[in-house]
Design an enzyme around this catalytic site. Structure first.
Site, PDB file in Angstrom:
ATOM      1  N   SER A   1       0.665  -0.630   3.918  1.00 27.84           N
ATOM      2  CA  SER A   1       0.531   0.191   2.717  1.00 27.84           C
ATOM      3  C   SER A   1       0.831   1.656   3.011  1.00 27.84           C
ATOM      4  CB  SER A   1      -0.884   0.092   2.145  1.00 27.84           C
ATOM      5  OG  SER A   1      -1.006   0.929   1.004  1.00 27.84           O
TER       6      SER A   1
ATOM      7  N   LYS B   1      -4.308  -6.892   1.577  1.00 29.79           N
ATOM      8  CA  LYS B   1      -3.269  -6.016   1.011  1.00 29.79           C
ATOM      9  C   LYS B   1      -3.097  -6.284  -0.479  1.00 29.79           C
ATOM     10  CE  LYS B   1       0.266  -3.139   1.019  1.00 29.79           C
ATOM     11  NZ  LYS B   1       1.040  -3.404  -0.179  1.00 29.79           N
TER      12      LYS B   1
ATOM     13  N   HIS C   1      -5.939  -4.613  -2.198  1.00 34.54           N
ATOM     14  CA  HIS C   1      -5.636  -3.168  -2.147  1.00 34.54           C
ATOM     15  C   HIS C   1      -4.721  -2.799  -3.307  1.00 34.54           C
ATOM     16  CE1 HIS C   1      -2.723  -0.002  -1.186  1.00 34.54           C
ATOM     17  NE2 HIS C   1      -3.657   0.590  -0.461  1.00 34.54           N
ATOM     18  N   ASN C   2      -3.677  -3.588  -3.513  1.00 34.53           N
ATOM     19  CA  ASN C   2      -2.722  -3.269  -4.573  1.00 34.53           C
ATOM     20  C   ASN C   2      -3.337  -3.437  -5.957  1.00 34.53           C
ATOM     21  OD1 ASN C   2      -1.010  -2.977  -2.398  1.00 34.53           O
ATOM     22  ND2 ASN C   2       0.657  -4.129  -3.303  1.00 34.53           N
TER      23      ASN C   2
ATOM     24  N   GLU D   1      -5.214  -0.402  -6.543  1.00 36.72           N
ATOM     25  CA  GLU D   1      -4.201   0.633  -6.813  1.00 36.72           C
ATOM     26  C   GLU D   1      -3.771   0.601  -8.280  1.00 36.72           C
ATOM     27  OE1 GLU D   1       0.461   0.862  -5.649  1.00 36.72           O
ATOM     28  OE2 GLU D   1      -0.923   0.640  -3.961  1.00 36.72           O
TER      29      GLU D   1
END
Length: 482
Positions: A130, A184, A187-188, A191
């Protein structure tokens, strides 16, 4: 042929920057790309680092340029392209060699690929990276999934190229098989939520109160010096300061309001539903992007559908309320994301260290923020149910700031301004602070039309039924899966 420390195939934006980062840290890299001309261009652009690259025109020559056990990073489009590269590389590899998928992969594909490659004696790593192109070049946050043995083969390189927070690398092996890619993905998803909530606050200021981009920019700059300090708040101020070189007007005003998405936000939502979890703030952010795509319908709606008239929307919002509302909502969206990580960890046997995940997100990644240091601390002494909103530090923040979030959402609704993510955050908070909700009625309805049974508050068991069995047939009730 010259020997390199590690190989990389796929010199797109992320792959090229990652290769430069690795070379800059002193490691030689064998590079391959499906289109040979891209290799020539890359070497020409590498400047003083060019002598640290070994050019491999074919995948066979890429494998030949590496010492055993070989380690090869795959940086191609997620999906079938990754499988195709693996199939082409496999004949040139030996048992014990390590393949690393460093793209945005579906963690289920990572689990499948690892199982297939392990059966043939190879090692496989799913590595979430990232930070965008700048992160890849200068130091990303890196989330690794795979065996300890596989990680040992590349850990020196991974930790050298990662971002640093107080001198420590923002990289870690988080668990086996798809753990890195799942983290991940979440995480996105967070985001997506962060970006949507920032956009909602921006909309309230610009569309709701008619403030200029300069004024809004200054406010975001101010906020970036306080508890909202983060990469996304920082770049929002920079975006709002930019001018369109063609018109001289604010750049943001020249951009079509139709938002793209590559799918990782949807993946977060899909996996949450599969695991019986709610990530309602992320869901609202994903939905908002889909609504934005309906530009033609929204233009017709603007002509035909009415909203509140001037004078019906109440007093102007205080800047302090907006700041505190955004902070409270961000705590809630992070809490939902970490709750999903906790449940997935148990489901897939990953033993995820939630505090460590927060720590490696503190630098290099898109959602890096001051908030993550407090989140890491909260999970070092896990709150009840690993629920971040029940950690003492965040109980205080929410109890202090949710009043601001309520006022912002209420004012938005009265003004006819859409704030789906902020609204979802309030809904989640109010649900989680009530010991008894409204689910009893839904259970009664399910039992009425489907005889599904329910639990009682005064005894054990779950096969109880209500006194409506005699009337069920008269109402056309039937047993189904609801």
């Amino acid at each position: 042929m010259a020997e390199a420390r590690i190989g990389l195939t796929g010199l797109g934006v992320m792959g090229a920057n990652l290769a430069l980062n690795i070379a800059e840290k002193g490691f030689s890299v064998a590079i391959h790309n499906r289109t040979g001309s891209r290799i020539d261009g890359f070497i020409a652009e590498a400047g003083v680092l060019s002598d640290r690259f070994v050019v491999a025109p074919t995948l066979e020559s890429l494998a030949a340029a590496l010492p055993r056990p070989r380690a090869v990073i795959i940086m191609v489009k997620a999906g079938d392209a990754v499988d195709a590269v693996i199939d082409l590389l496999r004949p040139h590899l030996d048992a014990g060699d390590v393949l690393i998928d460093a793209g945005n992969a579906d963690f289920r594909d990572t689990r499948r690929r690892e199982a297939a490659l392990l059966a043939e004696g190879f090692q496989f790593i799913g590595m979430g990276v990232s930070g965008g192109e700048q992160g890849a070049r200068n130091g990303p946050s890196i989330m690794v999934g795979g065996s300890q043995e596989a990680y040992r083969a590349i850990s020196e390189i991974v930790e050298a190229i990662a971002a640093r927070y107080q001198g420590l690398p923002c990289a870690a092996r988080l668990g086996p098989d798809g753990a890195g890619h799942f983290v991940k993905t979440v995480h996105n998803g967070i985001e997506y939520a962060d970006m949507q909530m920032i956009a909602e606050i921006y909309g309230l200021l610009r569309q709701g109160e008619g403030r200029s981009t300069e004024t809004v920019m200054s406010l975001f700059e101010e906020w970036n010096g306080g508890p909202l300090k983060s990469y996304l708040i920082e770049i929002t101020a920079r975006v709002l300061a930019a001018r369109d070189p063609e018109t001289g007007q604010p750049m943001v005003d020249a951009i079509l309001d139709r938002v793209g998405q590559k799918g990782t936000g949807r993946w977060t939502l899909i996996e949450a539903l599969k695991l019986g979890q709610s990530v309602s703030v992320i869901e609202a952010a994903v939905g908002a992007r889909s609504w934005s795509a309906a530009k033609d319908l929204r233009e017709i709606g603007a002509e035909r559908l009415t909203g509140p008239r001037a004078g019906e929307i109440g007093p102007a919002l205080l800047d302090a309320d907006l700041e505190r509302a955004l902070l409270a909502a961000r705590v809630i969206s992070h809490a939902q994301g970490f709750a999903l990580l906790s449940v997935a960890s148990a489901e897939f046997g990953w033993n995820l260290d939630l505090a460590r995940i927060a720590e490696i997100w503190r630098a290099g990644c898109i959602i890096r923020s001051a908030l993550l240091d407090d989140i890491a601390g909260a999970f070092r002494n896990p709150p009840p149910g690993n629920s971040l909103i029940l950690a003492p530090a965040f109980v205080r923040i929410l109890n202090d700031d949710v009043g601001s979030l309520r006022r912002v959402v209420a004012r938005s609704v009265l003004a006819g301004l859409s704030v789906p993510a902020l609204s979802a955050a309030v809904g989640y908070f109010d649900t989680m602070r009530r010991a008894r909700g409204t689910g009893a009625l839904i259970q009664a309805q399910r039992d009425f039309f489907g005889a599904h049974g329910f639990e009682r508050i005064d005894r054990d068991g779950n096969g109880f039924h209500g006194p409506w069995s005699m009337t069920r047939s008269d109402s056309g009730g039937h047993r189904d899966g609801f």
